[in-house]
Design an enzyme around this catalytic site. Structure first.
Site, short mmCIF file in Angstrom:
data_model
loop_
_atom_site.label_atom_id
_atom_site.label_comp_id
_atom_site.label_asym_id
_atom_site.label_seq_id
_atom_site.Cartn_x
_atom_site.Cartn_y
_atom_site.Cartn_z
N HIS A 1 11.58 -4.80 -5.19
CA HIS A 1 10.49 -4.46 -6.32
C HIS A 1 9.92 -3.45 -6.13
CE1 HIS A 1 7.83 -5.28 -9.80
NE2 HIS A 1 6.70 -5.31 -9.16
N THR B 1 1.52 -3.68 -15.45
CA THR B 1 0.28 -4.56 -15.00
C THR B 1 -0.99 -4.61 -15.95
OG1 THR B 1 -0.76 -1.94 -14.37
CG2 THR B 1 0.73 -3.03 -12.89
N PHE C 1 -4.75 2.93 0.77
CA PHE C 1 -4.36 1.77 0.27
C PHE C 1 -4.03 1.02 1.17
CE2 PHE C 1 -2.29 3.88 -4.18
CZ PHE C 1 -3.57 4.00 -4.62
N SER D 1 13.55 -4.53 -9.21
CA SER D 1 12.88 -4.34 -10.45
C SER D 1 11.80 -3.19 -10.41
CB SER D 1 12.01 -5.72 -10.72
OG SER D 1 11.55 -6.20 -9.40
N ASP E 1 -8.13 -8.86 -8.28
CA ASP E 1 -9.18 -8.26 -7.35
C ASP E 1 -10.42 -8.33 -7.76
OD1 ASP E 1 -7.10 -7.27 -5.60
OD2 ASP E 1 -7.15 -5.33 -6.52
N GLU F 1 7.70 -1.69 -11.33
CA GLU F 1 6.49 -2.07 -11.81
C GLU F 1 5.95 -0.73 -12.47
OE1 GLU F 1 3.76 -4.49 -9.47
OE2 GLU F 1 2.23 -2.78 -9.72
#
Length: 288
Positions: A262, A41, A212, A9, A102, A11
């Site tokens: 993913h 998203t 990140f 998948s 977040d 994103e």
């Protein structure tokens, strides 16, 4: 003996108007890989709500892909979140990626539920289930959520989300395969009835990925840093190394019985497409 069928998948984040042409080139390219679904998203505090819905609807209308819409509950009353959920259902969307989101200030900030909102992701999953029979995916953190006290606390939250109706957990990206496999074993040992799908992040910019990783608690092996050392000004070599690293990760996990992945595409097709071809997905898609 042939390997079980590989499922992937992808994103994406909803593009701004000026980037829409490039976005559709990316979608068209990755559509060739016949992903199980693609997700879009949802900006912090619902800042991309309209663009998320518009992008998901456009994917449904213009492609053969099955889109899922992300949804968060940070900073919003339950009434507003429920309105979005109903809007998704009325638009024909049947899959939601339900996330707490977040807190203000990003990862590492302190989350405070809206006084009239959902308390956490499990509460959001339950609320979605009360509105319509969506397929619901949630998040998982193989190396512990930054705000969690322990992995055990994370597992308890995941169990709660599964009990309320989530059927798939998409993991935070990681580069420590052993940590993911230990987490998978713990999920199984606790009897949590959910599909655990590893999240794969191709490294397009090592400095940014390092940032990140520091925010979300993902371990960066020194050997990985060494492979990208000195490649900041050599994008061609960096992309070759990035594709090789991600393909190795997928192959390793497949040997451990993992067959769904993913990919966090960052709205780029080149690396993800190359990785899928390297691990044999192109041949599988053509056969299908």
């Amino acid at each position: 003996m042939s390997k079980p069928e590989l499922k992937v998948s992808f994103e994406f984040f909803p593009p701004k108007q000026e980037a829409s042409d490039n976005f559709w080139k990316v979608i068209t390219k990755l559509e060739e890989m016949k992903p199980h679904f693609v997700s879009v998203t949802y900006g912090a505090g619902g800042t991309t709500q309209e663009r998320t819905l518009g992008t998901v609807n456009a994917i449904r209308e213009r492609t053969s892909l099955i889109p899922a819409a992300h949804l968060t509950c940070v900073g919003a009353p339950r009434e507003d979140v429920d309105k979005v959920v109903r809007g998704y259902w009325e638009a024909g969307i049947r899959h939601i990626v339900a996330l707490r989101g977040d807190p203000p200030g990003g990862v590492g900030g302190r989350f405070v539920p809206h006084p009239e909102g959902y308390r956490n992701a499990a509460d959001l999953v339950r609320g979605i289930r009360e509105i319509a029979p969506f397929e619901i995916s949630v998040s998982a953190y193989p190396e512990k959520h930054p705000e969690a006290v322990s992995i055990e606390e994370d597992l308890a939250f995941l169990a709660d989300k599964a009990e309320h109706g989530a059927t798939r957990a998409l993991s935070q990206f990681f580069f420590n395969n052993a940590a993911f496999l230990r987490f998978r074993d713990r999920v199984f040992a606790r009897g949590i009835d959910i599909e655990l799908v590893p999240g794969i992040l191709p490294i397009t910019n090592f400095a940014r990925v390092k940032e990140f990783a520091a925010k979300c608690g993902a371990f960066l092996p020194p050997a990985l840093a060494q492979r990208f050392h000195g490649l900041d000004q050599d994008p061609e070599t960096r992309n070759l190394v990035a594709a090789m690293v991600a393909a190795e990760q997928v192959d390793f996990l497949r040997r451990e019985g993992v067959n769904s992945f993913h990919f966090y595409t960052l709205n780029r097709a080149d690396l993800v497409y190359a990785i899928c071809r390297v691990v044999g997905l192109g041949e599988q898609a053509e056969a299908a």
